[in-house]
Design a protein around this motif. Sequence first.
Motif, PDB file in Angstrom:
ATOM      1  N   ASN A  45      43.131  35.639   0.531  1.00  0.00           N
ATOM      2  CA  ASN A  45      44.416  36.320   0.674  1.00  0.00           C
ATOM      3  C   ASN A  45      44.375  37.331   1.807  1.00  0.00           C
ATOM      4  OD1 ASN A  45      46.261  35.223  -0.963  1.00  0.00           O
ATOM      5  ND2 ASN A  45      45.740  36.440  -2.750  1.00  0.00           N
ATOM      6  N   GLN A  46      43.260  38.079   1.882  1.00  0.00           N
ATOM      7  CA  GLN A  46      43.138  39.059   2.965  1.00  0.00           C
ATOM      8  C   GLN A  46      43.269  38.363   4.317  1.00  0.00           C
ATOM      9  OE1 GLN A  46      43.524  41.812   1.072  1.00  0.00           O
ATOM     10  NE2 GLN A  46      42.132  42.879   2.446  1.00  0.00           N
ATOM     11  N   GLU A  47      42.502  37.263   4.451  1.00  0.00           N
ATOM     12  CA  GLU A  47      42.501  36.546   5.729  1.00  0.00           C
ATOM     13  C   GLU A  47      43.891  36.006   6.039  1.00  0.00           C
ATOM     14  OE1 GLU A  47      39.800  35.888   8.017  1.00  0.00           O
ATOM     15  OE2 GLU A  47      39.379  37.731   6.941  1.00  0.00           O
ATOM     16  N   LEU A  48      44.536  35.421   4.998  1.00  0.00           N
ATOM     17  CA  LEU A  48      45.845  34.826   5.230  1.00  0.00           C
ATOM     18  C   LEU A  48      46.851  35.878   5.637  1.00  0.00           C
ATOM     19  CD1 LEU A  48      46.147  32.208   2.406  1.00  0.00           C
ATOM     20  CD2 LEU A  48      46.142  31.801   4.836  1.00  0.00           C
ATOM     21  N   ARG A  49      46.681  37.086   5.086  1.00  0.00           N
ATOM     22  CA  ARG A  49      47.635  38.134   5.412  1.00  0.00           C
ATOM     23  C   ARG A  49      47.455  38.581   6.857  1.00  0.00           C
ATOM     24  NH1 ARG A  49      47.083  42.065   0.921  1.00  0.00           N
ATOM     25  NH2 ARG A  49      47.720  40.279  -0.315  1.00  0.00           N
ATOM     26  N   GLN A  50      46.182  38.574   7.318  1.00  0.00           N
ATOM     27  CA  GLN A  50      45.933  39.085   8.669  1.00  0.00           C
ATOM     28  C   GLN A  50      46.345  38.099   9.747  1.00  0.00           C
ATOM     29  OE1 GLN A  50      41.836  40.153   8.694  1.00  0.00           O
ATOM     30  NE2 GLN A  50      42.155  41.835   7.263  1.00  0.00           N
ATOM     31  N   ARG A  51      46.202  36.819   9.469  1.00  0.00           N
ATOM     32  CA  ARG A  51      46.401  35.857  10.552  1.00  0.00           C
ATOM     33  C   ARG A  51      47.485  34.870  10.177  1.00  0.00           C
ATOM     34  NH1 ARG A  51      40.842  34.271   9.769  1.00  0.00           N
ATOM     35  NH2 ARG A  51      41.607  32.142   9.866  1.00  0.00           N
ATOM     36  N   ASP A  52      48.247  34.489  11.199  1.00  0.00           N
ATOM     37  CA  ASP A  52      49.186  33.419  10.919  1.00  0.00           C
ATOM     38  C   ASP A  52      49.244  32.448  12.085  1.00  0.00           C
ATOM     39  OD1 ASP A  52      50.191  35.193  12.613  1.00  0.00           O
ATOM     40  OD2 ASP A  52      52.191  35.290  11.751  1.00  0.00           O
ATOM     41  N   ASP A  53      48.217  32.506  12.970  1.00  0.00           N
ATOM     42  CA  ASP A  53      48.336  31.679  14.159  1.00  0.00           C
ATOM     43  C   ASP A  53      47.566  30.375  14.049  1.00  0.00           C
ATOM     44  OD1 ASP A  53      46.193  33.261  13.944  1.00  0.00           O
ATOM     45  OD2 ASP A  53      46.067  33.837  16.042  1.00  0.00           O
ATOM     46  N   ASP A  54      46.277  30.448  13.635  1.00  0.00           N
ATOM     47  CA  ASP A  54      45.511  29.201  13.703  1.00  0.00           C
ATOM     48  C   ASP A  54      45.593  28.459  12.374  1.00  0.00           C
ATOM     49  OD1 ASP A  54      44.170  30.941  12.283  1.00  0.00           O
ATOM     50  OD2 ASP A  54      42.368  31.016  13.505  1.00  0.00           O
ATOM     51  N   ASP A  55      44.790  27.415  12.273  1.00  0.00           N
ATOM     52  CA  ASP A  55      45.037  26.530  11.131  1.00  0.00           C
ATOM     53  C   ASP A  55      44.564  27.180   9.846  1.00  0.00           C
ATOM     54  OD1 ASP A  55      42.762  24.200   9.975  1.00  0.00           O
ATOM     55  OD2 ASP A  55      42.134  25.896  11.193  1.00  0.00           O
ATOM     56  N   ARG A  56      45.442  27.181   8.875  1.00  0.00           N
ATOM     57  CA  ARG A  56      45.203  27.903   7.628  1.00  0.00           C
ATOM     58  C   ARG A  56      44.784  26.969   6.522  1.00  0.00           C
ATOM     59  NH1 ARG A  56      49.220  32.293   7.466  1.00  0.00           N
ATOM     60  NH2 ARG A  56      49.769  31.638   5.377  1.00  0.00           N
ATOM     61  N   GLY A  57      44.646  25.675   6.852  1.00  0.00           N
ATOM     62  CA  GLY A  57      44.389  24.686   5.800  1.00  0.00           C
ATOM     63  C   GLY A  57      43.153  25.010   4.985  1.00  0.00           C
ATOM     64  N   GLN A  58      42.031  25.288   5.689  1.00  0.00           N
ATOM     65  CA  GLN A  58      40.789  25.538   4.966  1.00  0.00           C
ATOM     66  C   GLN A  58      40.902  26.799   4.127  1.00  0.00           C
ATOM     67  OE1 GLN A  58      37.748  25.640   7.935  1.00  0.00           O
ATOM     68  NE2 GLN A  58      37.589  23.412   8.020  1.00  0.00           N
ATOM     69  N   LEU A  59      41.539  27.823   4.728  1.00  0.00           N
ATOM     70  CA  LEU A  59      41.721  29.073   3.986  1.00  0.00           C
ATOM     71  C   LEU A  59      42.508  28.822   2.714  1.00  0.00           C
ATOM     72  CD1 LEU A  59      42.579  31.825   6.574  1.00  0.00           C
ATOM     73  CD2 LEU A  59      40.662  31.714   5.027  1.00  0.00           C
ATOM     74  N   VAL A  60      43.632  28.064   2.879  1.00  0.00           N
ATOM     75  CA  VAL A  60      44.496  27.842   1.726  1.00  0.00           C
ATOM     76  C   VAL A  60      43.747  27.061   0.657  1.00  0.00           C
ATOM     77  CG1 VAL A  60      46.580  26.676   0.939  1.00  0.00           C
ATOM     78  CG2 VAL A  60      46.622  27.989   3.027  1.00  0.00           C
TER      79      VAL A  60
END
Lengths: 334, 289
Positions: A45-60
């Motif tokens: 969640n922290q990472e997702l909140r900070q970034r919205d540019d590169d691919d978020r698939g793995q994070l999600v």
Amino acid sequence: MSMNVPSDTGAPPEIEHPRTKLVLVLGLLSIPIPLLGPVAWWMGNQELRQRDDDDRGQLVLGRTIGMVMSILLLVVLGLLVTLAAVGQGWLLTGGQYRTLIKASLVTIQILIYSFALGIVLSLVVGVARLSDHRWIRGAALAFVEFARGISSIILIFIMAVAIPILLDVPQASKILLAAIALGINMGGYGAEIIRGAILSVPKGQVEASLSLNLTPTQRLRHVILPQAMTVILPPMGNLTIEILKGTALVSLVGVADIMQSANNIRQEQLFAQEGTKAVLFLNVLVLYFILAQIVNVLFKLWERRVEKSYEGGRTLTPDELPAHIRHATPGVTG
Amino acid sequence: MSAIDDAATEAAEAPEEREIEEYRPHRKWYRRADIMVPVLVLVVVYALLVGYVESPNFFRTRMEAPGGLVNFDWMWFFHLIPLMLQGLLVTIKGALLGFAVAVVLGFFLALGRRAKLPFVSWPTMAVIEFIRSTPVLVQLFFWLALERAIPGLNLSPIALLMVGLGVHYATYCSEAYRAGINSVDKGQWEAATALNLSPATKWTRVVIPQAVPNVLPALGNYLVAAFKDAPMAFVIGVHGVLFFADQVAAETFRVTEPYLIAGAGFLVASLPAAWAVRQLERKIAYERI
């Protein structure tokens, strides 16, 4: 503005995010070790909140697995502690678990049947709702209103008990009949989802496919539905979970699903004078929760695949181009 | 010619209409007919349902059931209507009572979900997710078993249905409320802070009046959904519409008519409700949740 300041309009440099992999690994590790779940969830969640540019698939993905595991952990811990305080036993016996898991196969079977019927119905009815013919539109609307207006449990009873006698058909298989009832129910809701999604596709796409002289079937199959898919999938996943919840009702007409075997276990417990145990149904709830989360994750993966297919790939090198294009492209020597 | 005439009459009528339909937001809410009439109707219907509907102990038909060779008998079918209505009223009562719990509990769940402290918001979210993705039927059995396990607690079946349905739909309502609260403009919160309103005033005078109308259609949809889940409470002994069908079928060994009339009665009740919710949806400018 002085000319010395570097303009920031250019694309930011690609930065490797080491935490992306970490979140994914933590998420995957949390399946055997649920204690890591909250960590993966929080970090993701922290990472997702900070970034919205590169691919978020793995994070999600990592975050979702971590979320599921931590929810499971919390629920199991919290409710088991509560029940232990009430003075109940903690868990069922191994044999009872085996019965429940065997019965969950029946539940999954019913879910698959009714999902298949529901998808077909919702496609057909959803498209028919937008038909040019008044009668087809009206019939589709009547179906949708019926399927959404009636309670699924009453529909199951009508389907599995009343219809075989009314139409003099031999009571073939209660699983099938109950699945038909659930499929009709799903079809009603799914038709509205698909109708909304078809309407959400930009009008220009339809016009373009008309000008390309595609047949209506081709238009639907190759132009409209692929684009509507991103709108269809999230509510369809929720609907599938609703249907999974609805499968618990088939136990009332005598199909041996999870709920029915839970009731059998309860009868055994009553017979053995152990009294009704709430922990039994808690276990059943957790079983349903796990099934629902599996459905959830499957739909998330599907969504990701659909989204990926819309991201353009890299430019192909001349060698990778198909032959007829390679020869037709000027400046490329094949 | 006629078009000009129409335009002329429209122009002539327009000011009158505006005078009639004048919107007076400055009037107190309890003096506005468009608010008070629905509220009063709701209260009266609710009171009648909750106060005067009693669940019958058994559903006994007065008419001899037709012989076993007939698949479907219209006469008997129509004879079952009054009994079915009795059962249906009990089901409606159960659904309304359960939903009353859900509407209130859901708001607190939404507040818990929005809490700043992670150890409040996370468990709330976990509980919401867990309850949302498990069947009501199993939850009803769970509440029944829990009630039996606690000595000294003696709840009536309809109270159990109220708890089960209420807790289940509270999670749905909380999601709706959350979306509604999030849809309140950020400037409103800032203005409330700037005016130094206390939290209670901020919520009751600024946030809730703007958030709740947006979510009313969603709540209405959930009410219809709760009504559709209410008949399954016959497993815990609520003498509703399905209990009626079950009992008549068991007594007369005829299954087609009771179940079909239960379904028909159900449609008669739920289709107007769904229609009313759609009208509400159309009336209230409402952002999709």
